[in-house]
Design a protein around this motif. Structure first.
Motif, mmCIF file in Angstrom:
data_model
loop_
_atom_site.group_PDB
_atom_site.id
_atom_site.type_symbol
_atom_site.label_atom_id
_atom_site.label_comp_id
_atom_site.label_asym_id
_atom_site.label_seq_id
_atom_site.Cartn_x
_atom_site.Cartn_y
_atom_site.Cartn_z
ATOM 1 N N ASN A 92 0.845 -1.196 0.000
ATOM 2 C CA ASN A 92 0.000 0.000 0.000
ATOM 3 C C ASN A 92 0.881 1.247 0.000
ATOM 4 N N GLU B 271 -3.714 4.227 4.975
ATOM 5 C CA GLU B 271 -3.556 3.112 5.922
ATOM 6 C C GLU B 271 -4.589 3.208 7.041
ATOM 7 N N THR C 109 3.978 0.518 6.027
ATOM 8 C CA THR C 109 2.863 0.110 5.173
ATOM 9 C C THR C 109 2.186 -1.119 5.771
#
Ligand code: GLA
Length: 401
Positions: free
Chosen positions: A46, A50, A345
């Motif tokens: 990603n 988040e 991430t």
């Protein structure tokens, strides 16, 4: 020439990801016969967005060139039989006895996908297969989503139902939530199902609408694995989810997606400080994610990098899901020439960071960052320079066409 060479044309073999080739070879060895199909699905990283997916918000992941593959063929009965080359185990379950909790360990994900598919009313046929993967496990790169989507692709090829990526992502999320007992959002499954080569994907986690944004050739996406296994992630993840739901309620909404920054400030006095910080992360992260998509679309790499940096600070201070190892990795990355931005991430508490790095600096970058991180933490990290790839797929193998 091996049996695998005979089963596929050169072109096909070249086009298959490495784990798919390994699974096909493994199948010939384990079953002393040729597989008819190979299904494969990628992991994901990603870039930004988040802890927003379960708030009905926005995420910007990309499917990466690390896959879980299953070489398989149909069975005449209602059994699913699987060998995992990486786990070194074999297991099976019956499609006539699908019950949540009946199967555990690595096989529970396959059993869960079968269960969740059966709940949608499709008819499932039995099959046997061999699984091979190069998605690092437990690193936050969605190895479980990749496995689930590969299993779903395998069922679609054996049962003949038509493939709809977003729908299958929902089915696999349900498998993970209700069958494997892991309370994740939709991002991982949707990225693995719907990846677009060369692009990151802006996903609206409410409508499941996806808008691809091209990755600029001037930069590389580098995944930096801290080698710190994610601890406490399930309990802390669930705690964050309920804190977000409470914060939304305090602002008069069901989901933080529907709370504006102004609205949050209006309710600040009546909220406790923790709820405010959690909501502040999610609301600002949603805005950053949409801005990041716009920055990618106009080729503004500096803006994208700056947003990634801001995301990390917000996750660290407002949402409190970073850890020392992730902070050290991000700090080491940001010090290097050519690094435009870096952040943790995935769920957090260990796992990976992601960095946006100028293409001509990337080799020196990975060498220096891994060396500096190891010197500071004593842990041996890994760096993966990732390409964005297409989502889950299945191929019929040549000799059986
Ligand atoms: C995990 C979950 C995702 C998402 C991220 C945090 O990867 O599986 O659904 O919530 O954490 O963004």
């Amino acid at each position: 020439m091996t049996s695998t060479d005979l089963e596929m044309t050169t072109t096909r073999r070249e086009n298959l990801p490495a784990p798919a080739v390994r699974a096909v070879t493994g199948f010939s060895e384990k079953f002393a016969a040729a597989a008819t199909h190979v299904a494969f699905a990628p992991g994901r990283v990603n870039l930004i967005g988040e802890h927003t997916d379960y708030n009905d918000g926005f995420v910007l992941p990309m499917a990466i060139d690390r896959w879980t593959a299953i070489a398989l063929r149909l069975r005449a009965d209602e059994q699913v039989v699987l060998h995992s080359l990486d786990v070194g185990k074999r297991g099976s379950f019956s499609l006539l006895e699908l019950l949540p909790g009946k199967v555990d360990g690595w096989l529970s994900y396959a059993h869960g996908v079968a269960g969740a598919l059966a709940e949608t009313g499709v008819t499932l046929g039995g099959w046997e297969g061999v699984v091979a993967s190069d998605v690092p496990m437990g690193a936050g790169l969605s190895s479980s989503a990749a496995f689930e989507l590969a299993v779903a692709r395998a069922f679609s090829a054996m049962g003949g139902f038509t493939w709809d990526g977003a729908r299958m992502a929902r089915v696999c999320q349900r498998a993970e939530n209700h069958w494997a007992g892991v309370n994740c959002g939709i991002m991982d499954q949707l990225a693995s199902a719907c990846g677009v080569a060369g692009h990151a994907l802006l996903m609206d986690c409410r409508s499941l609408e996806i808008r691809p944004a091209p990755l600029d050739a001037r930069v590389k996406i580098v995944v930096l694995d801290t080698a710190k296994k994610r601890g406490l992630v399930d309990s802390a993840y669930n705690e964050r989810r309920s804190q977000c739901a409470e914060a939304a309620k305090a602002c008069g909404a069901e989901f933080l997606r529907d709370v504006t920054a102004a609205n949050l400030e209006k309710h600040r006095a009546t909220m406790d400080a923790l709820s405010y910080r959690r909501a502040h992360h999610v609301i600002s992260e949603n805005a950053r994610t949409e801005e990041a998509f716009a920055a990618m679309s106009r080729g503004d790499l500096l803006a994208l990098g700056a947003l990634m940096n801001q995301s990390h600070e917000s996750l660290r201070h407002d949402f409190e899901v970073s850890c020392n190892e992730l902070d050290v990795m991000v700090e080491c990355a940001r010090k290097e020439r050519g690094c435009l931005g870096a952040r943790m991430t995935g769920a957090g508490f260990g796992g990976c960071a992601v960095a946006l790095v100028e293409t001509d600096a990337v080799q020196t970058f990975t060498a220096n960052v891994t060396r500096a991180y190891q010197a500071q933490t004593g842990l041996v990290p890994a760096a993966h320079i990732c390409r964005a790839v297409a989502g889950a797929d299945v191929t019929k193998l040549e000799s059986n066409c």
